[in-house]
Design an enzyme around this catalytic site. Structure first.
Site, PDB file in Angstrom:
ATOM      1  N   PRO A 178      74.521 -67.052 -92.044  1.00 40.25           N
ATOM      2  CA  PRO A 178      74.295 -66.119 -93.131  1.00 40.25           C
ATOM      3  C   PRO A 178      74.278 -64.656 -92.714  1.00 40.25           C
ATOM      4  CG  PRO A 178      72.326 -67.431 -92.654  1.00 40.25           C
ATOM      5  CD  PRO A 178      73.279 -67.635 -91.564  1.00 40.25           C
ATOM      6  N   GLU A 179      74.994 -63.854 -93.447  1.00 40.17           N
ATOM      7  CA  GLU A 179      74.770 -62.412 -93.428  1.00 40.17           C
ATOM      8  C   GLU A 179      74.099 -62.095 -94.762  1.00 40.17           C
ATOM      9  OE1 GLU A 179      77.569 -59.733 -91.829  1.00 40.17           O
ATOM     10  OE2 GLU A 179      78.629 -61.269 -90.699  1.00 40.17           O
TER      11      GLU A 179
END
Length: 271
Positions: A2-3
Site C-alpha cells: 500500500p501507498e
DNA sequence: AGTGCGGCCTGTCCGC
DNA sequence: TGCGGACAGGCCGCAC
C-alpha cells in the site's frame, strides 16, 4: 503493497462495514508484527463501538470511546471484511470480530505492518506526532516544501519519500511524480529551485488524486468473493519500466537504487 | 538536526 | 528440480 491511495481506498472500503459496529472479540493469531501487538488492543477493544475510521499518512485509526486502534499495512498488508466463520488463511494475523458476525481481518505476509493501541490522542502518538503534512491538504504547498528542503543534501527522491517531510509518497509515486515534474531523482533536495518545487507539489497532488479516483471507481466491489480489494494501479509512466521507451521522448527508462529502493526515471526529460 | 544504513519478514522470480 | 541470491508498493532506530 500500500501507498497512500491504497490505504485511503482501504479506509473507504471498510468504513461502511466497521463504523458503528460493536466489537465482540479480537483474535490475535500472530502477535509478532513490526512491533508486538499489545495485549491491551484485544483487552480494551472488546465491547467497544467503532466511532470513526480515519487515516493519518498510511496509518489507519479506529476510534472508540476507550481508545484508538492504530493499524499500518506495511509492505504487504491488506484488510478485508469477512464472515467471521470463514477459516483464516496463512498470514491472517488479526481478526476484529463484530457483533453482527462479520470480521475485519488483517493479512500481512511480511509482517512489516502494525496493530497498536493508544488511549490518548492518537495524533500525539510517538509514531504519528513527527509526521509531515497530508499531501492533499493545503498545508502541503510550494512554500512549505521549498523551505523544508533548504540545506538538505540528500536526494530529492528520498526527501519526498521521508514521511517526516510529507506523508504518503511511496516508492511508486515518488518516481511517477518526479517524472511528471521533470526533476532528476538524484538531484540534491536543497538544490532544486522554487519553481520546480511548485511543479513537484502539483505533480504529487495530481498523481495521488488520480490513483485514489481509480481505487474509488471499484469501491463497491471492495468486498468481493475472493476478498481482494478492487484496486487498480493507475497507468504508470516510469515505475517498473526499466529499458522501455519514455512515453514522452522515447529514451529508454533508467533504473537505479537510492536508499535501498529502486528508482525509475527518464535521463532526458528529468534534469 | 540531518544523513546513512541495518534490520525486520515471507514470497517470488531468475540464473545456474 | 533444487538452490542461492536479489528483489518486492515501508519505515523505525541507531550511530555518527
Amino acid at each position: 503493497m500500500p501507498e497512500l491511495p491504497e490505504v485511503e481506498t482501504t479506509r473507504r472500503g471498510i468504513e461502511p462495514h466497521v463504523q458503528g459496529q460493536t466489537v465482540r472479540d479480537v483474535i490475535v493469531r500472530q502477535p509478532q508484527l513490526r512491533w508486538p501487538v499489545p495485549k491491551a488492543l484485544a483487552r480494551k477493544l472488546v465491547a467497544q463501538k467503532i466511532d470513526a475510521v480515519e487515516r493519518r499518512g498510511k496509518y489507519l485509526l479506529m476510534r472508540t470511546q476507550a481508545g484508538t486502534a492504530i493499524l499500518h499495512l506495511g509492505m504487504s498488508g491488506s484488510l478485508r471484511i469477512v464472515d467471521a466463520r470463514v477459516p483464516p488463511e496463512t498470514h491472517d494475523h488479526l481478526d476484529i470480530v463484530f457483533t453482527n458476525g462479520q470480521a475485519l481481518r488483517l493479512r500481512d505476509p511480511r509482517r512489516f505492518g502494525a496493530a497498536l493501541w493508544t488511549e490518548t490522542d492518537p495524533l500525539a502518538h510517538k509514531l504519528l506526532e513527527p509526521l509531515g503534512p497530508e499531501p492533499l491538504s493545503d498545508a502541503f504547498d510550494t512554500d512549505y516544501l521549498y523551505a523544508k528542503s533548504r540545506g538538505r543534501k540528500g536526494s530529492i527522491k528520498e526527501f519526498i519519500m521521508n514521511s517526516h517531510v510529507v506523508v504518503g509518497v511511496g516508492n511508486i509515486y515518488a518516481s511517477e511524480s518526479l517524472f511528471r515534474a521533470g526533476i532528476n531523482p538524484k538531484r540534491a533536495a536543497g538544490r532544486v529551485s522554487r519553481a520546480r518545487y511548485e511543479a513537484l507539489v502539483k505533480a504529487i497532488k495530481d498523481v495521488l488524486v488520480e490513483a485514489i479516483k481509480q481505487g474509488g471507481t471499484t469501491l463497491r466491489d471492495f468486498v468481493r468473493e475472493d476478498g481482494q480489494p478492487g484496486y487498480f494501479r493507475i497507468r504508470l509512466k516510469v515505475y517498473d519500466r526499466a529499458g522501455e521507451p519514455c512515453p514522452v521522448c522515447g529514451t529508454p527508462i533508467k533504473q537505479l537504487v537510492q536508499g535501498q529502493r529502486s528508482t525509475y526515471y527518464c535521463p532526458v526529460c528529468q534534469r
